[in-house]
Design a protein around this motif. Structure first.
Motif, PDB file in Angstrom:
ATOM      1  N   LEU A 153       0.825  -1.208   0.000  1.00 55.80           N
ATOM      2  CA  LEU A 153       0.000   0.000   0.000  1.00 55.80           C
ATOM      3  C   LEU A 153       0.861   1.261   0.000  1.00 55.80           C
ATOM      4  N   SER A 154       1.948   1.227   0.715  1.00 58.66           N
ATOM      5  CA  SER A 154       2.851   2.370   0.752  1.00 58.66           C
ATOM      6  C   SER A 154       3.448   2.625  -0.634  1.00 58.66           C
ATOM      7  N   ARG A 155       3.877   1.563  -1.301  1.00 59.55           N
ATOM      8  CA  ARG A 155       4.415   1.708  -2.670  1.00 59.55           C
ATOM      9  C   ARG A 155       3.327   2.177  -3.636  1.00 59.55           C
ATOM     10  N   LEU A 156       2.123   1.640  -3.485  1.00 62.73           N
ATOM     11  CA  LEU A 156       1.006   2.050  -4.342  1.00 62.73           C
ATOM     12  C   LEU A 156       0.711   3.533  -4.161  1.00 62.73           C
ATOM     13  N   LYS A 157       0.745   3.995  -2.922  1.00 65.22           N
ATOM     14  CA  LYS A 157       0.524   5.410  -2.638  1.00 65.22           C
ATOM     15  C   LYS A 157       1.571   6.262  -3.357  1.00 65.22           C
ATOM     16  N   ASP A 158       2.825   5.851  -3.315  1.00 61.55           N
ATOM     17  CA  ASP A 158       3.892   6.590  -3.984  1.00 61.55           C
ATOM     18  C   ASP A 158       3.696   6.604  -5.503  1.00 61.55           C
ATOM     19  N   VAL A 159       3.292   5.462  -6.065  1.00 60.41           N
ATOM     20  CA  VAL A 159       3.050   5.377  -7.509  1.00 60.41           C
ATOM     21  C   VAL A 159       1.888   6.279  -7.906  1.00 60.41           C
ATOM     22  N   LEU A 160       0.810   6.253  -7.127  1.00 59.10           N
ATOM     23  CA  LEU A 160      -0.352   7.094  -7.430  1.00 59.10           C
ATOM     24  C   LEU A 160      -0.009   8.579  -7.317  1.00 59.10           C
ATOM     25  N   LYS A 161       0.781   8.916  -6.308  1.00 56.36           N
ATOM     26  CA  LYS A 161       1.184  10.302  -6.130  1.00 56.36           C
ATOM     27  C   LYS A 161       1.985  10.772  -7.344  1.00 56.36           C
ATOM     28  N   GLU A 162       2.930   9.966  -7.789  1.00 52.58           N
ATOM     29  CA  GLU A 162       3.742  10.327  -8.959  1.00 52.58           C
ATOM     30  C   GLU A 162       2.879  10.395 -10.213  1.00 52.58           C
ATOM     31  N   SER A 163       1.958   9.457 -10.341  1.00 57.05           N
ATOM     32  CA  SER A 163       1.058   9.457 -11.500  1.00 57.05           C
ATOM     33  C   SER A 163       0.201  10.722 -11.501  1.00 57.05           C
ATOM     34  N   GLY A 164      -0.257  11.124 -10.341  1.00 57.60           N
ATOM     35  CA  GLY A 164      -1.047  12.346 -10.224  1.00 57.60           C
ATOM     36  C   GLY A 164      -0.252  13.564 -10.643  1.00 57.60           C
ATOM     37  N   ARG A 165       1.022  13.616 -10.261  1.00 53.37           N
ATOM     38  CA  ARG A 165       1.878  14.724 -10.670  1.00 53.37           C
ATOM     39  C   ARG A 165       2.033  14.757 -12.176  1.00 53.37           C
ATOM     40  N   GLU A 166       2.220  13.582 -12.771  1.00 52.25           N
ATOM     41  CA  GLU A 166       2.384  13.508 -14.227  1.00 52.25           C
ATOM     42  C   GLU A 166       1.100  13.951 -14.926  1.00 52.25           C
ATOM     43  N   GLU A 167      -0.049  13.505 -14.416  1.00 50.17           N
ATOM     44  CA  GLU A 167      -1.330  13.903 -15.001  1.00 50.17           C
ATOM     45  C   GLU A 167      -1.533  15.414 -14.873  1.00 50.17           C
ATOM     46  N   LEU A 168      -1.172  15.960 -13.723  1.00 54.35           N
ATOM     47  CA  LEU A 168      -1.303  17.396 -13.505  1.00 54.35           C
ATOM     48  C   LEU A 168      -0.407  18.170 -14.465  1.00 54.35           C
ATOM     49  N   ALA A 169       0.815  17.716 -14.636  1.00 53.76           N
ATOM     50  CA  ALA A 169       1.738  18.382 -15.560  1.00 53.76           C
ATOM     51  C   ALA A 169       1.206  18.309 -16.989  1.00 53.76           C
ATOM     52  N   ALA A 170       0.657  17.161 -17.375  1.00 54.76           N
ATOM     53  CA  ALA A 170       0.101  17.011 -18.727  1.00 54.76           C
ATOM     54  C   ALA A 170      -1.109  17.923 -18.908  1.00 54.76           C
ATOM     55  N   ALA A 171      -1.966  18.003 -17.898  1.00 56.95           N
ATOM     56  CA  ALA A 171      -3.148  18.873 -17.989  1.00 56.95           C
ATOM     57  C   ALA A 171      -2.727  20.333 -18.076  1.00 56.95           C
ATOM     58  N   ARG A 172      -1.733  20.715 -17.294  1.00 53.00           N
ATOM     59  CA  ARG A 172      -1.236  22.094 -17.332  1.00 53.00           C
ATOM     60  C   ARG A 172      -0.690  22.420 -18.717  1.00 53.00           C
TER      61      ARG A 172
END
Length: 106
Positions: A25-44
């Motif tokens: 779960l800790s690793r999944l949280k880190d992956v989701l957080k990074e994925s969210g950053r990438e999605e945010l950067a792409a949306a921006r």
């Protein structure tokens, strides 16, 4: 002192499974957080690209409106030059009408 559940193989297996789940779960949280950053950067990036396109379109439209305004002014100037007495009479009439209308309000 040992608890009643320590040493029981099933309980020890459950503890190990829970520790693994916690780690996963800790690793999944880190992956989701990074994925969210990438999605945010792409949306921006998409929004900035769209904003640039809209600004360019606005500049083109503004230039067209400015050019059309200039053409209309030139057309009016030609009309005034070709009919100076009519233009003078029209301007006088409009001025007189406005004077009467605004003179009544004062």
């Amino acid at each position: 002192m040992m608890s009643r559940t320590e040493g029981i193989p099933e309980v020890e297996a459950l503890k190990a499974d829970l520790a693994k789940i916690r780690d996963d779960l800790s690793r999944l949280k880190d992956v989701l957080k990074e994925s969210g950053r990438e999605e945010l950067a792409a949306a921006r990036e998409r929004l900035e690209r769209e904003a640039r396109k809209l600004m360019e379109e606005l500049k083109r439209s503004s230039a067209k409106v400015t050019d059309e305004g200039r053409r209309q002014i030139e057309r009016i100037e030609r009309e005034i030059e070709s009919h100076p007495l009519q233009s003078l009479g029209l301007a006088f009439g409009i001025g007189l009408l406005l004077g009467v209308l605004f003179g009544r309000r004062a």
